[in-house]
Scaffold this motif. Sequence first.
Motif, short mmCIF file in Angstrom:
data_model
loop_
_atom_site.label_atom_id
_atom_site.label_comp_id
_atom_site.label_asym_id
_atom_site.label_seq_id
_atom_site.Cartn_x
_atom_site.Cartn_y
_atom_site.Cartn_z
N HIS A 72 78.06 36.36 6.46
CA HIS A 72 78.73 35.97 4.99
C HIS A 72 80.17 36.24 4.83
CE1 HIS A 72 74.75 35.50 3.08
NE2 HIS A 72 74.46 36.55 3.43
N MET A 73 80.89 36.81 5.77
CA MET A 73 82.18 36.88 6.09
C MET A 73 82.91 35.47 6.08
SD MET A 73 82.97 40.54 7.47
CE MET A 73 84.60 40.37 7.70
N ALA A 74 84.04 35.09 5.38
CA ALA A 74 84.68 34.02 5.80
C ALA A 74 85.66 34.46 6.88
CB ALA A 74 85.64 33.45 4.42
N ALA A 75 86.49 33.50 7.44
CA ALA A 75 87.31 33.92 8.44
C ALA A 75 88.58 34.72 8.06
CB ALA A 75 87.97 32.70 9.01
N ASP A 76 88.99 34.54 6.74
CA ASP A 76 90.23 35.60 6.43
C ASP A 76 89.66 36.49 5.60
OD1 ASP A 76 89.33 33.63 4.53
OD2 ASP A 76 91.29 33.05 3.70
N GLN A 77 88.32 36.82 5.21
CA GLN A 77 88.06 37.68 4.29
C GLN A 77 87.74 39.18 4.93
OE1 GLN A 77 83.99 36.86 2.99
NE2 GLN A 77 83.92 38.58 1.49
N ALA A 78 88.36 40.03 4.17
CA ALA A 78 88.26 41.46 4.34
C ALA A 78 86.91 41.89 4.65
CB ALA A 78 89.17 42.38 3.62
N PHE A 79 86.64 42.81 5.48
CA PHE A 79 85.26 43.36 5.42
C PHE A 79 84.70 44.13 4.33
CE2 PHE A 79 82.13 46.51 6.57
CZ PHE A 79 81.28 45.89 7.61
N PRO A 80 83.40 43.82 3.84
CA PRO A 80 83.15 44.35 2.58
C PRO A 80 82.70 45.65 2.54
CG PRO A 80 81.46 42.93 3.32
CD PRO A 80 82.66 42.96 4.51
N TRP A 81 83.60 46.47 2.64
CA TRP A 81 83.09 47.97 2.83
C TRP A 81 82.33 48.43 1.60
CZ3 TRP A 81 83.72 49.95 7.25
CH2 TRP A 81 84.78 49.69 8.02
N LEU A 82 82.56 48.10 0.34
CA LEU A 82 81.94 48.48 -0.94
C LEU A 82 80.27 48.02 -0.59
CD1 LEU A 82 81.72 49.67 -3.75
CD2 LEU A 82 82.30 47.34 -4.57
N ASP A 83 80.16 46.78 -0.11
CA ASP A 83 78.80 46.37 -0.01
C ASP A 83 78.12 47.37 1.17
OD1 ASP A 83 79.28 44.45 -1.69
OD2 ASP A 83 78.92 42.67 -0.30
N MET A 84 78.90 47.59 2.26
CA MET A 84 78.25 48.31 3.40
C MET A 84 78.05 50.00 2.73
SD MET A 84 77.50 49.08 6.36
CE MET A 84 78.15 47.83 7.54
N ALA A 85 78.98 50.36 1.70
CA ALA A 85 78.57 51.82 1.24
C ALA A 85 77.24 51.63 0.27
CB ALA A 85 79.76 52.18 0.67
N GLY A 86 77.33 50.56 -0.24
CA GLY A 86 75.78 50.51 -1.15
C GLY A 86 74.51 50.51 -0.37
N THR A 87 74.85 49.63 0.81
CA THR A 87 73.64 49.50 1.73
C THR A 87 73.08 50.99 2.29
OG1 THR A 87 74.14 47.42 2.36
CG2 THR A 87 72.73 48.41 3.82
N LEU A 88 74.35 51.63 2.69
CA LEU A 88 74.11 52.95 3.06
C LEU A 88 73.39 53.86 2.15
CD1 LEU A 88 76.98 53.57 5.81
CD2 LEU A 88 74.67 52.63 6.28
N ALA A 89 73.93 53.74 1.06
CA ALA A 89 73.62 54.87 -0.08
C ALA A 89 72.27 54.42 -0.55
CB ALA A 89 74.14 54.84 -1.45
N LEU A 90 71.64 53.03 -0.26
CA LEU A 90 70.20 52.70 -0.69
C LEU A 90 69.45 53.00 0.51
CD1 LEU A 90 68.93 51.70 -3.24
CD2 LEU A 90 71.39 51.85 -3.13
N VAL A 91 69.91 53.03 1.68
CA VAL A 91 69.08 53.51 3.00
C VAL A 91 68.39 55.02 2.58
CG1 VAL A 91 69.07 54.02 5.32
CG2 VAL A 91 69.96 52.08 4.37
N VAL A 92 69.50 55.90 2.25
CA VAL A 92 69.29 57.38 2.03
C VAL A 92 68.37 57.09 0.62
CG1 VAL A 92 69.99 59.62 1.48
CG2 VAL A 92 71.23 58.05 3.13
#
Length: 305
Positions: free
Chosen positions: A115-135
């Motif tokens: 889902h990342m575009a070529a010039d898009q920054a890494f979606p750290w917020l989405d990653m943090a939300g994913t890890l939080a919901l894993v726990v």
Amino acid sequence: MVTAQLMQQTRLAGVARRPLLIRSCKSFTPGIAAQRLGRLRVAADSTAEGVQVAEAPVIPDAIDLAKNLEFAQKTASRRLQRRRQQLTYQASAIAATAGVGALAVFATYYKFVYHMAADQAFPWLDMAGTLALVVGGVVGMEMWARWAHKVLWHDFQPGWALHKSHHEPRIGPFEANDLYAIINAVPAMSLCLYGFLTPTLPGSLCFGAGLGITLFGIAYMFVHDGLVHKRFPTGPIAELPYMKRVTVAHRLHHSEKYGGVPWGLFLGPQVRLVIFQLLQYDCSSCSTSQRTGFDTQSECKRQLV
């Protein structure tokens, strides 16, 4: 003369008396036991034809030894069958864990890269939300399992129709209760699929929740099925102190001493401790057996602590 022949044949067959036989039956295989049983039956038959009245007490000894060998053969057969069932379920558990684990790792990586575009920054917020919901998914599944175990699997008759196979002697490597693993996998896979295809924060949260449910299911299978119910060997995790307390707590559920509690698995030791604290007075009273189900105070503490 006949007595001497019988004793000689018995020694050739390697037969010992009953106490020694019971201690050594682990070394018997069905084939060896069958051979020795056949030899001994031949000896008993030949003795019964030509023995005199004075030597008649020898015959029951030979027959008794034949029964002992038959018992050893059945014991070895049951042990071999149980081992095959354990290996079957262990292979299924390892294959499912490896497949689901590899798919989860690949899907987690590919979700964000896809889902990342070529010039898009890494979606750290989405990653943090994913890890939080894993726990959160892991913890939430323990709470769900505690509620569903009592309300849906025990008190609800259609649910009990499947779950009762878990409270009865199992025939074969699988039981009807295993269908609940497939039922619980449906929402986990649905959440993962929706989260994988949705490039937003809610999608990442759903993806994390699905991964958490999956992780809980894998842990539940190894601890509950492998460690507690010995459906397959679990290795060194059986020696961890907390895992030992989990085992004791779940066996308390199967004893049905306190209406089935604890209903959960991983938090079962905490519930068991609460039961002990509530019953401390009963354990020290003169009517312990009526209110706690234990005969003595020491037995109560030994089982609950």
